[in-house]
Design a protein around this motif. Structure first.
Motif, mmCIF file in Angstrom:
data_model
loop_
_atom_site.group_PDB
_atom_site.id
_atom_site.type_symbol
_atom_site.label_atom_id
_atom_site.label_comp_id
_atom_site.label_asym_id
_atom_site.label_seq_id
_atom_site.Cartn_x
_atom_site.Cartn_y
_atom_site.Cartn_z
ATOM 1 N N ARG A 1 -7.558 -2.583 -6.915
ATOM 2 C CA ARG A 1 -6.238 -1.973 -6.761
ATOM 3 C C ARG A 1 -5.729 -1.366 -8.072
ATOM 4 N NH1 ARG A 1 -0.745 -5.092 -4.747
ATOM 5 N NH2 ARG A 1 0.590 -3.251 -4.624
ATOM 6 N N TRP A 2 -5.968 -2.022 -9.194
ATOM 7 C CA TRP A 2 -5.475 -1.477 -10.462
ATOM 8 C C TRP A 2 -6.089 -0.104 -10.738
ATOM 9 C CZ3 TRP A 2 -9.159 -0.324 -14.045
ATOM 10 C CH2 TRP A 2 -10.398 -0.992 -13.956
ATOM 11 N N ALA A 3 -7.358 0.041 -10.386
ATOM 12 C CA ALA A 3 -8.031 1.320 -10.601
ATOM 13 C C ALA A 3 -7.577 2.348 -9.564
ATOM 14 C CB ALA A 3 -9.544 1.139 -10.541
ATOM 15 N N SER A 4 -7.463 1.920 -8.313
ATOM 16 C CA SER A 4 -7.026 2.827 -7.255
ATOM 17 C C SER A 4 -5.657 3.410 -7.578
ATOM 18 C CB SER A 4 -6.957 2.082 -5.918
ATOM 19 O OG SER A 4 -8.217 1.580 -5.549
ATOM 20 N N ARG A 5 -4.758 2.547 -8.026
ATOM 21 C CA ARG A 5 -3.392 2.984 -8.330
ATOM 22 C C ARG A 5 -3.390 4.067 -9.409
ATOM 23 N NH1 ARG A 5 -1.586 -1.539 -10.206
ATOM 24 N NH2 ARG A 5 -0.847 -2.416 -8.239
ATOM 25 N N GLN A 6 -4.118 3.836 -10.503
ATOM 26 C CA GLN A 6 -4.100 4.797 -11.605
ATOM 27 C C GLN A 6 -4.859 6.072 -11.270
ATOM 28 O OE1 GLN A 6 -2.131 4.158 -14.391
ATOM 29 N NE2 GLN A 6 -2.435 6.374 -14.567
ATOM 30 N N LYS A 7 -5.925 5.948 -10.497
ATOM 31 C CA LYS A 7 -6.663 7.138 -10.080
ATOM 32 C C LYS A 7 -5.756 8.056 -9.256
ATOM 33 C CE LYS A 7 -11.416 5.295 -10.043
ATOM 34 N NZ LYS A 7 -12.310 6.416 -10.379
ATOM 35 N N LEU A 8 -4.976 7.480 -8.333
ATOM 36 C CA LEU A 8 -4.076 8.293 -7.521
ATOM 37 C C LEU A 8 -2.963 8.917 -8.367
ATOM 38 C CD1 LEU A 8 -3.674 6.168 -4.256
ATOM 39 C CD2 LEU A 8 -5.086 8.208 -4.612
ATOM 40 N N ILE A 9 -2.418 8.144 -9.274
ATOM 41 C CA ILE A 9 -1.358 8.672 -10.150
ATOM 42 C C ILE A 9 -1.857 9.891 -10.914
ATOM 43 C CG2 ILE A 9 -0.029 8.186 -12.248
ATOM 44 C CD1 ILE A 9 0.281 5.292 -11.196
ATOM 45 N N ASN A 10 -3.040 9.786 -11.514
ATOM 46 C CA ASN A 10 -3.570 10.884 -12.306
ATOM 47 C C ASN A 10 -3.969 12.071 -11.433
ATOM 48 O OD1 ASN A 10 -3.145 9.226 -14.459
ATOM 49 N ND2 ASN A 10 -5.293 8.895 -14.953
ATOM 50 N N MET A 11 -4.452 11.787 -10.213
ATOM 51 C CA MET A 11 -4.794 12.881 -9.302
ATOM 52 C C MET A 11 -3.557 13.706 -8.964
ATOM 53 S SD MET A 11 -6.518 12.731 -5.474
ATOM 54 C CE MET A 11 -4.965 12.403 -4.608
ATOM 55 N N VAL A 12 -2.461 13.022 -8.660
ATOM 56 C CA VAL A 12 -1.231 13.729 -8.304
ATOM 57 C C VAL A 12 -0.680 14.500 -9.501
ATOM 58 C CG1 VAL A 12 1.175 13.425 -7.602
ATOM 59 C CG2 VAL A 12 -0.640 12.144 -6.433
ATOM 60 N N ALA B 1 0.828 -1.205 0.000
ATOM 61 C CA ALA B 1 0.000 0.000 0.000
ATOM 62 C C ALA B 1 0.865 1.259 0.000
ATOM 63 C CB ALA B 1 -0.935 -0.002 1.214
ATOM 64 N N VAL B 2 1.926 1.241 0.813
ATOM 65 C CA VAL B 2 2.836 2.379 0.857
ATOM 66 C C VAL B 2 3.512 2.564 -0.498
ATOM 67 C CG1 VAL B 2 5.017 3.199 1.836
ATOM 68 C CG2 VAL B 2 3.216 2.315 3.343
ATOM 69 N N HIS B 3 3.942 1.468 -1.095
ATOM 70 C CA HIS B 3 4.602 1.542 -2.402
ATOM 71 C C HIS B 3 3.708 2.219 -3.433
ATOM 72 C CE1 HIS B 3 5.347 -0.057 -6.492
ATOM 73 N NE2 HIS B 3 6.613 0.125 -6.174
ATOM 74 N N ASP B 4 2.445 1.815 -3.507
ATOM 75 C CA ASP B 4 1.536 2.394 -4.501
ATOM 76 C C ASP B 4 1.339 3.888 -4.258
ATOM 77 O OD1 ASP B 4 1.309 -0.120 -5.532
ATOM 78 O OD2 ASP B 4 -0.847 -0.348 -5.160
ATOM 79 N N GLN B 5 1.211 4.283 -2.990
ATOM 80 C CA GLN B 5 0.980 5.696 -2.680
ATOM 81 C C GLN B 5 2.233 6.544 -2.935
ATOM 82 O OE1 GLN B 5 -1.581 6.224 1.113
ATOM 83 N NE2 GLN B 5 -0.774 4.144 1.247
ATOM 84 N N VAL B 6 3.385 6.016 -2.557
ATOM 85 C CA VAL B 6 4.634 6.754 -2.768
ATOM 86 C C VAL B 6 4.936 6.861 -4.259
ATOM 87 C CG1 VAL B 6 7.137 6.683 -2.408
ATOM 88 C CG2 VAL B 6 5.582 6.199 -0.508
ATOM 89 N N THR B 7 4.708 5.783 -4.987
ATOM 90 C CA THR B 7 4.932 5.799 -6.436
ATOM 91 C C THR B 7 4.024 6.815 -7.117
ATOM 92 O OG1 THR B 7 5.580 3.469 -6.401
ATOM 93 C CG2 THR B 7 4.931 4.388 -8.533
ATOM 94 N N ALA B 8 2.817 6.939 -6.622
ATOM 95 C CA ALA B 8 1.894 7.932 -7.188
ATOM 96 C C ALA B 8 2.364 9.354 -6.905
ATOM 97 C CB ALA B 8 0.494 7.729 -6.613
#
Length: 344
Positions: free
Chosen positions: A321-332, A46-53
């Motif tokens: 998770r696949w959607a959550s990851r990309q949504k956060l990336i695009n938000m940032v 979870a931390v990895h996905d958020q930090v990567t975003a």
């Protein structure tokens, strides 16, 4: 005031990895050490996905919790599961979530588990992002507990839980947590029919001992169980009383409501920072960077950049998770674009 204009934030929860969800349904196959290893690995993911975003604020993804707040009941003494009033079949709705009967005075001698979660996050997270912990407020926690002779209504249960939650907040601050969200979605869900002044009094008494000792926020949404809301989805009943909440930041669901009542963000911004939900966690449409930029610009009409944060509408635990990851990336990415445009 928040440290970064248009700060990128999350509410708290993040989807479980598939193997952790499998383990939850087969607990008899694993020992305590196995489960602790899986939880730690899930937090790392979870931390990895958020930090990567590239988020400014991250959490542990609430990987030790079940359904936002149900795991907290495992720390409470004086309750027992009650399935007799839980609907088992039919369309998904909140009445399918577990309830508890109260059999003794409520207490939590070992706390609610949030301190352990924070210390794990602190150990596993890299330097850079702000680390945040979310704790359900007493009124929301009371919703899964059935009144009895000692606690004849929801408010009396809330009053019994209030010092327990307050102590958890105090312990988090003592452990070094500098950012805490008190989740009270039940207050926003029922603002249309309950005493909002009473809600504010409950909330402010819950947080009074940590006010000024950490960055304090609250999350107000309209519920999310398998993609379904539960409450009357309007900000208007919250006003003007919720302006008296003693918080540095309030989070308000917007994307899922197609930005209805966006103009009502303005009075909140006069009193506190405003984290606007610009990502719809109930929709598998992946917001583009362009969408994010347009939504932030709409928010800036009512909330100045130095007081505006952006986040998903709610926790991401029920979004794949696949959607959550990309949504956060695009938000940032979208938030960074607007920040850059504002500094030119």
């Amino acid at each position: 005031m928040q440290p970064t204009p248009i700060r990128t934030n999350v509410i708290g929860s993040y989807p479980f990895p598939g193997w952790l969800e499998f383990a939850i349904h087969h607990l008899d196959k694993f020992g305590p050490a196995d489960l602790e290893e899986m939880i730690e690995d899930a937090v790392v993911a979870a931390v990895h996905d958020q930090v990567t975003a590239g988020l400014d604020v991250i959490t542990d993804g609430e990987q030790t919790r079940l359904d936002f707040n149900l795991s907290f009941y495992g720390y409470l003494k004086g309750i027992t599961p009650n399935e007799s009033e839980t609907r088992k079949f039919g369309p998904a709705a909140h009445d399918q979530r577990g309830k508890h009967s109260i059999v003794e005075p409520l207490r939590a001698p070992e706390g609610l588990g949030a301190v352990k979660e924070f210390l794990r996050l602190k150990r596993l997270a890299p330097a850079g992002p702000t680390l945040k912990t979310s704790v359900p407020g007493p009124y929301t926690l009371s919703g899964r507990m059935l009144p009895n002779q000692q606690y004849p209504d929801r408010y009396s249960i809330t009053e019994a839980l209030l010092p327990i939650v307050r102590k958890e907040l105090e312990d988090l601050v003592a452990a070094g947590c500098t950012e805490i969200t008190v989740d009270e979605p039940s207050m926003s869900c029922y603002a249309y029919k309950e005493d909002t002044k009473r809600f504010v009094d409950i909330f402010n008494r819950t947080v009074e001992s940590v006010q000024g000792k950490c960055r304090l926020s609250t999350h107000m949404c309209f519920g999310n169980f398998k993609g379904r809301p539960v409450g009357y989805r309007s900000i208007k009943p919250m006003l003007p009383d919720f302006l008296d909440l003693n918080v540095d930041e309030i989070h308000i669901e917007m994307a899922n409501r197609e930005f209805a009542e966006i103009e009502l963000l303005a009075p909140f911004a006069e009193k506190m920072d405003v984290a606007v939900g610009i990502i719809d966690v109930k929709n598998y449409y992946i917001e583009t960077e362009k969408d994010v930029v347009e939504r932030i610009r709409r928010c800036l009409q009512y909330v100045p950049a130095e007081k505006l944060a952006v986040a998903p509408d709610c926790g991401l635990s029920q979004t794949a998770r696949w959607a959550s990851r990309q949504k956060l990336i695009n938000m940032v990415r979208g938030a960074k674009l607007v920040r850059e445009q504002l500094t030119k």
